[in-house]
Scaffold this active site. Sequence first.
Site, mmCIF file in Angstrom:
data_model
loop_
_atom_site.group_PDB
_atom_site.id
_atom_site.type_symbol
_atom_site.label_atom_id
_atom_site.label_comp_id
_atom_site.label_asym_id
_atom_site.label_seq_id
_atom_site.Cartn_x
_atom_site.Cartn_y
_atom_site.Cartn_z
ATOM 1 N N GLY A 357 1.972 -0.955 6.548
ATOM 2 C CA GLY A 357 1.849 -2.239 5.048
ATOM 3 C C GLY A 357 2.619 -3.520 5.553
ATOM 4 N N THR A 358 1.316 -4.487 5.916
ATOM 5 C CA THR A 358 1.869 -5.642 6.462
ATOM 6 C C THR A 358 1.348 -7.006 6.456
ATOM 7 O OG1 THR A 358 2.702 -4.224 8.739
ATOM 8 C CG2 THR A 358 2.520 -6.499 9.248
#
Length: 533
Positions: A357-358
């Site tokens: 999750g970036t």
Amino acid sequence: MLVAMILSDLTHYPYPSGRRVVMGQRGAVATGQPLATLAGMEMLWAGGTAIDAAVAMAIALTVVEPVSNGIGGDNFALVWDGQLHGLNASGRSPARFTPELFSDAEQIPALGWRSVTVPGAVSGWRSLWQRWGKLPFEKLFEPAIRYAEEGYPVSPEVAVHWRQAESTFLSLKQPEFQAFQAVFFPQGRAPAAGEMWHSLAYAATLRTIAESEGEAFYRGSLADQMAEFAAQTGGFLTLADLATHRADWVTPISTTYRGVTVWEIPSNTQGIAALMALNLLSEIELCQYPRESVESYHWQIEAMKLAFADAHAYVCDPAWMRVEQDHLLSRDYARDRHRLIQDTAIPLANPGLPKGGTVYLAAADGDLMVSLIQSNYMGFGSGVLVPGTGIAFHNRGLGFKLEPGHPNQVAPGKRPFHTIIPGFLTQDGQPIGPFGVMGGPMQPQGHLQVVVNLVDYGMNPQAALDAPRWQFVAGNRVLLERTVAEPIATGLADRQHLIRRGGFFGRGQMILRRNGVLVAASEPRADGLAIAW
């Protein structure tokens, strides 16, 4: 020059996404969320530098894309100011993170305190601003505080990921998860696209960080709140862990691929995997095969597979590295590894880590170019949030190994293997520009594919991002985007790749410079926006 080839045709889009490159001369910004991109433009219009814009966008993204990053995450950056600088703002493990702490576990838990390392993002914002910022630090927080106080409509792609997180986080009953649920699922569910979300506590925390230039986060009131909550709920983070944190300036690593130099952050990140794979591809003339061909896909997949095998065996906190990065990047080593690639797929052990999750962003002005990436990992991260603050901790401890003797084995005061990687391109000592692709183990694979699209196939930035993607998963398993032609899927299967359609293929941004003109593009797989002026 190759850069001229890369940007030779800004009108041809072989993979139409409805987006076109945008061009300007004074500055450019690009993120995966339009409101964050506008935060960057606010800074440029106020007379700020590309660093001011990048930091403002990074701060805003913690509010408008909380499913991917937050105040309690990490970040890395590459900055060009006449030469390239690297910043490692990832946190280390708490002093109590000994192997014995995990003796009852087969793997590090994804949720809860045993995956929480010291958050480094705030130190990254401060370090970048101190070196290149022009505007007051508090100014960079204004858009994010406004979004948090007044609320903003949740964008469509963010809403999808928020909804996907419901089943994971709403089922948690332990005390350390209750504040997280109240902040991000205030009605017992995720907000839908177009619904407003806000957090006054989040805004207050950002204001405290801004006013103290980040000091309150590591040695002040916010640090006290974090350490106290950890002590109350069985956590391991202490005041000493926070106070001893520092962001480090590092020397970027690189390889030259057909005349273009590709730059990454060194270990503890997986950036070296993209460079090793490009070295393997340098051993053949990939452009002899059409971009949409079985041969091109096969060679790229196999090169990435071999690079991952090495990265996951050797890459860790540099203080624990047992193999020199220069050896892994040597041409002799690439030639030896290249001989392993055959016409059929090589079965290898699983090199993968959980889905990331970036957020990734890029910014440029007349003097500076910035490539910045920031993450909480696995979407929202650990699920642990400090009540009254909005500080949701990442779960980067998942990057450690529990295998005794592994160089990346969990230990106190150690940086874990990190998936997030900013990228940068130069040629003949001059900048071409920043680029990046988000998404856990997809990131070096995305870097590889974007560079191949630019260099081997002469695509412009938007076309290079739009093009269909693949993702190596484990063994012989490969995911193909649904836009990949069926004959390619069939041909890869004939070469003993185990093919499945669908999956997550990353989200990226890019800003390249040609003859003083900035050419910016944003990923069609996200809500993103690129602006240039």
